[in-house]
Design a protein around this motif. Structure first.
Motif, PDB file in Angstrom:
ATOM      1  N   MET A   1     -21.661  10.910 -29.252  1.00  0.00           N
ATOM      2  CA  MET A   1     -21.710  12.309 -28.871  1.00  0.00           C
ATOM      3  C   MET A   1     -21.612  12.379 -27.349  1.00  0.00           C
ATOM      4  SD  MET A   1     -24.526  15.217 -29.800  1.00  0.00           S
ATOM      5  CE  MET A   1     -24.980  14.285 -31.197  1.00  0.00           C
ATOM      6  N   ASN A   2     -20.700  13.182 -26.865  1.00  0.00           N
ATOM      7  CA  ASN A   2     -20.436  13.269 -25.438  1.00  0.00           C
ATOM      8  C   ASN A   2     -21.127  14.499 -24.847  1.00  0.00           C
ATOM      9  OD1 ASN A   2     -19.379  12.768 -22.941  1.00  0.00           O
ATOM     10  ND2 ASN A   2     -17.392  13.687 -23.400  1.00  0.00           N
ATOM     11  N   ILE A   3     -22.353  14.316 -24.390  1.00  0.00           N
ATOM     12  CA  ILE A   3     -23.120  15.404 -23.780  1.00  0.00           C
ATOM     13  C   ILE A   3     -23.108  15.194 -22.276  1.00  0.00           C
ATOM     14  CG2 ILE A   3     -25.375  16.496 -23.578  1.00  0.00           C
ATOM     15  CD1 ILE A   3     -25.956  15.586 -26.432  1.00  0.00           C
ATOM     16  N   ILE A   4     -22.735  16.240 -21.560  1.00  0.00           N
ATOM     17  CA  ILE A   4     -22.723  16.163 -20.100  1.00  0.00           C
ATOM     18  C   ILE A   4     -23.884  16.985 -19.567  1.00  0.00           C
ATOM     19  CG2 ILE A   4     -21.422  16.701 -18.014  1.00  0.00           C
ATOM     20  CD1 ILE A   4     -18.865  16.307 -19.756  1.00  0.00           C
ATOM     21  N   ILE A   5     -24.738  16.321 -18.800  1.00  0.00           N
ATOM     22  CA  ILE A   5     -25.906  16.953 -18.214  1.00  0.00           C
ATOM     23  C   ILE A   5     -25.590  17.285 -16.766  1.00  0.00           C
ATOM     24  CG2 ILE A   5     -28.329  16.613 -17.583  1.00  0.00           C
ATOM     25  CD1 ILE A   5     -27.843  16.753 -20.598  1.00  0.00           C
ATOM     26  N   SER A   6     -25.923  18.501 -16.363  1.00  0.00           N
ATOM     27  CA  SER A   6     -25.703  18.911 -14.985  1.00  0.00           C
ATOM     28  C   SER A   6     -27.038  19.070 -14.281  1.00  0.00           C
ATOM     29  CB  SER A   6     -24.940  20.239 -14.948  1.00  0.00           C
ATOM     30  OG  SER A   6     -24.918  20.745 -13.629  1.00  0.00           O
ATOM     31  N   ASN A   7     -27.201  18.352 -13.193  1.00  0.00           N
ATOM     32  CA  ASN A   7     -28.424  18.474 -12.406  1.00  0.00           C
ATOM     33  C   ASN A   7     -28.447  19.753 -11.578  1.00  0.00           C
ATOM     34  OD1 ASN A   7     -29.538  16.034 -13.287  1.00  0.00           O
ATOM     35  ND2 ASN A   7     -28.367  14.883 -11.777  1.00  0.00           N
ATOM     36  N   THR A   8     -27.289  20.402 -11.450  1.00  0.00           N
ATOM     37  CA  THR A   8     -27.225  21.638 -10.668  1.00  0.00           C
ATOM     38  C   THR A   8     -27.383  22.884 -11.538  1.00  0.00           C
ATOM     39  OG1 THR A   8     -24.815  21.679 -10.835  1.00  0.00           O
ATOM     40  CG2 THR A   8     -25.770  20.579  -8.904  1.00  0.00           C
ATOM     41  N   SER A   9     -27.465  22.694 -12.840  1.00  0.00           N
ATOM     42  CA  SER A   9     -27.609  23.823 -13.765  1.00  0.00           C
ATOM     43  C   SER A   9     -28.996  24.451 -13.637  1.00  0.00           C
ATOM     44  CB  SER A   9     -27.402  23.354 -15.203  1.00  0.00           C
ATOM     45  OG  SER A   9     -27.677  24.406 -16.106  1.00  0.00           O
ATOM     46  N   ASP A  10     -29.046  25.753 -13.866  1.00  0.00           N
ATOM     47  CA  ASP A  10     -30.327  26.457 -13.887  1.00  0.00           C
ATOM     48  C   ASP A  10     -31.107  26.141 -15.153  1.00  0.00           C
ATOM     49  OD1 ASP A  10     -29.775  27.645 -11.457  1.00  0.00           O
ATOM     50  OD2 ASP A  10     -28.939  29.465 -12.347  1.00  0.00           O
ATOM     51  N   LEU A  11     -30.405  25.675 -16.183  1.00  0.00           N
ATOM     52  CA  LEU A  11     -31.058  25.365 -17.452  1.00  0.00           C
ATOM     53  C   LEU A  11     -31.749  24.011 -17.388  1.00  0.00           C
ATOM     54  CD1 LEU A  11     -28.386  26.339 -20.127  1.00  0.00           C
ATOM     55  CD2 LEU A  11     -30.529  27.512 -19.647  1.00  0.00           C
TER      56      LEU A  11
END
Length: 124
Positions: A1-11
């Motif tokens: 599963m290709n999940i991309i996590i963003s450290n700049t996201s508000d979530l």
């Protein structure tokens, strides 16, 4: 599963995981009965805490999108896609109603609001 996590996201990270898996379940990429990666494996793949991944899976289970089978793992549950679709439509309607009320308070016309909506929609 290709999940991309963003450290700049508000979530928060767990919600990014929830949203990604939820999207894949609702659009049919993850089918009913499909096994999800184990909590530990997903945490390792993403380079995040086991607790964060566990929280995401718990949230998905609360939403009724996955089932946890002790000792076996987590699986995409069977659910009524029509009910989920209707719930999403209600959510969209509520957000649009908020936007309409705000635009009226600002004095925007209906055509200006539609123009904004079309511009945002085209940008996707």
């Amino acid at each position: 599963m290709n999940i991309i996590i963003s450290n700049t996201s508000d979530l928060p990270i767990y919600m990014q995981i929830v949203n990604h898996i939820k999207k894949n379940i609702l659009n049919g990429t993850l089918e009913e009965g499909k096994a999800l990666p184990s909590i530990r494996a997903l945490a390792k793949d993403l380079g995040i805490s086991f607790i964060t991944t566990k929280r995401a899976y718990e949230e998905l289970e609360k939403l009724g999108l996955i089932n946890t089978v002790p000792g076996k793992g987590c699986y995409v549950s069977s659910f009524n896609k029509e009910l989920v679709y209707e719930a999403k439509i209600r959510e969209i309607e509520e957000k649009l109603e908020e936007s309409i009320n705000l635009s009226k308070m600002m004095g925007l016309s209906k055509s200006e609001l539609i123009e904004i909506l079309e511009s945002l929609y085209e940008g996707e």
